[in-house]
Design an enzyme around this catalytic site. Structure first.
Site, PDB file in Angstrom:
ATOM      1  CE1 TYR A 153      -4.149   1.472  -0.274  1.00  0.00           C
ATOM      2  CE2 TYR A 153      -3.561   2.716   1.681  1.00  0.00           C
ATOM      3  CZ  TYR A 153      -4.407   2.499   0.607  1.00  0.00           C
ATOM      4  OH  TYR A 153      -5.492   3.312   0.426  1.00  0.00           O
ATOM      5  CE  LYS A 160      -7.152   6.393   0.658  1.00  0.00           C
ATOM      6  NZ  LYS A 160      -8.202   7.210   0.024  1.00  0.00           N
TER       7      LYS A 160
HETATM    8  C1  1JT Z   1      -5.658   3.594  -4.848  1.00  0.00           C
HETATM    9  C2  1JT Z   1      -5.571   2.316  -5.385  1.00  0.00           C
HETATM   10  C3  1JT Z   1      -6.208   3.783  -3.587  1.00  0.00           C
HETATM   11  C4  1JT Z   1      -6.033   1.251  -4.677  1.00  0.00           C
HETATM   12  C5  1JT Z   1      -6.581   1.429  -3.419  1.00  0.00           C
HETATM   13  C6  1JT Z   1      -6.675   2.696  -2.871  1.00  0.00           C
HETATM   14  N1  1JT Z   1      -7.249   2.582  -1.644  1.00  0.00           N
HETATM   15  C7  1JT Z   1      -7.502   1.283  -1.432  1.00  0.00           C
HETATM   16  N2  1JT Z   1      -7.108   0.584  -2.501  1.00  0.00           N
HETATM   17  C8  1JT Z   1      -7.212  -0.843  -2.644  1.00  0.00           C
HETATM   18  C9  1JT Z   1      -5.974  -1.510  -2.088  1.00  0.00           C
HETATM   19  C10 1JT Z   1      -4.743  -1.285  -2.651  1.00  0.00           C
HETATM   20  C11 1JT Z   1      -3.601  -1.913  -2.160  1.00  0.00           C
HETATM   21  C12 1JT Z   1      -3.706  -2.743  -1.078  1.00  0.00           C
HETATM   22  C13 1JT Z   1      -4.954  -2.971  -0.527  1.00  0.00           C
HETATM   23  C14 1JT Z   1      -6.081  -2.345  -1.026  1.00  0.00           C
HETATM   24  C15 1JT Z   1      -4.975   2.063  -6.729  1.00  0.00           C
HETATM   25  C16 1JT Z   1      -4.809   3.322  -7.553  1.00  0.00           C
HETATM   26  C17 1JT Z   1      -4.267   4.428  -6.723  1.00  0.00           C
HETATM   27  C18 1JT Z   1      -5.197   4.786  -5.588  1.00  0.00           C
HETATM   28  O1  1JT Z   1      -2.540  -3.308  -0.612  1.00  0.00           O
HETATM   29  C19 1JT Z   1      -2.552  -4.632  -0.318  1.00  0.00           C
HETATM   30  C20 1JT Z   1      -2.260  -1.661  -2.789  1.00  0.00           C
END
Ligand code: 1JT
Length: 253
Positions: A153, A160
């Site tokens: 993440y 965030k």
């Molecule tokens: C973005 C993306 C913001 C994916 C996101 C996000 N907030 C939650 N997610 C889902 C997520 C992403 C990762 C994760 C767990 C959930 C992608 C485009 C940019 C903004 O890590 C295990 C990486």
């Protein structure tokens, strides 16, 4: 519950978007909604998705373009003359930043992620506040990676954190005008943004095994919480991050 209220929803990319689940929940309670999109490709989709809605407004709003943001709020002012709530559901980071180590985040990826995912909240709040003459409610979307390390993440977690902190500072600034600002920390959902995230299915399985409710959340559950937060039922709540994650965040070992 939201009859006679006018809301603006930022971040609908398709019908699986968290922003769309929020919109549906608010419309089910009688809210009148306007929508913003980023880029021409999303305009066509959003226009189709909202074709049956009465008295809606679909306007461009790329938060990296201040004149577009100004024009969007001018259009709201012109059509409705006011605003009661705003749902902010936008985030972005370059794909390579969501892989490997945070240590390797480039300056450019860092600035882009923080600009679009965090700075955009105070940016739109500044334009929305003058339209919220009878008070208002602003809701944004966060994720657990803001407070604990979640593999991959990376810079989004840092963005965030800034977003959740911004929620508190904005709540303090806007509270005297009876404008509330809250964040929802949603559990992982398979949306367009989550697509392409490495090992998303393993990640969803992990939550399913450990969350107290032993399942993942549905976007509608986030939508219902957003609806509560923009309604007068939550009139005493501001500056909070509310978890809609089937309880995942409370667990230790
Ligand atoms: C973005 C993306 C913001 C994916 C996101 C996000 N907030 C939650 N997610 C889902 C997520 C992403 C990762 C994760 C767990 C959930 C992608 C485009 C940019 C903004 O890590 C295990 C990486």
């Amino acid at each position: 519950m939201l009859k006679d209220k006018i809301g603006l929803v930022l971040g609908v990319a398709n019908k699986r978007s968290i922003a769309w689940a929020c919109a549906e929940a608010c419309m089910s309670q009688g809210a009148n909604l306007a929508f913003t999109y980023q880029g021409e490709r999303l305009e066509r989709y959003l226009t189709k998705l909202t074709a049956d809605l009465e008295d809606t407004l679909v306007i461009p709003c790329d938060v990296t373009n201040q004149s577009e943001v100004d024009a969007a709020f001018e259009a709201i002012d012109k059509k409705y003359g006011r605003l009661d709530f705003l749902i902010h559901s936008i985030a972005f980071a370059p794909r390579e930043a969501l892989d490997g180590e945070y240590l390797d985040t480039s300056r450019e990826a860092f600035l882009t992620a923080l600009e679009i995912s965090a700075y955009s909240l105070p940016q739109v709040a500044r334009s929305a506040a003058p339209l919220m003459q009878d008070g208002g409610s602003i809701v944004t979307m966060s994720y657990y990676g803001a407070e604990k390390v979640v593999e991959n993440y990376n810079v989004m977690g840092v963005a965030k954190s800034a977003l959740e902190s911004s929620t508190r500072y904005l709540a303090s600034d806007l509270g005297p005008k009876n404008i509330r600002v809250n964040a929802i920390s949603a559990g992982p959902i398979n949306t367009l943004s989550a697509r392409g995230v490495k090992n998303m299915s393993g990640f969803l399985k992990h939550v399913e095994e450990r969350a107290p409710l032993r399942r993942n959340i549905d976007a509608r559950e986030v939508g219902n919480t957003a609806m509560f937060l923009v309604s007068d039922l939550s009139s005493g709540i501001t500056g909070e991050t509310i978890y809609v994650d089937c309880g995942f965040n409370i667990m230790g070992i």
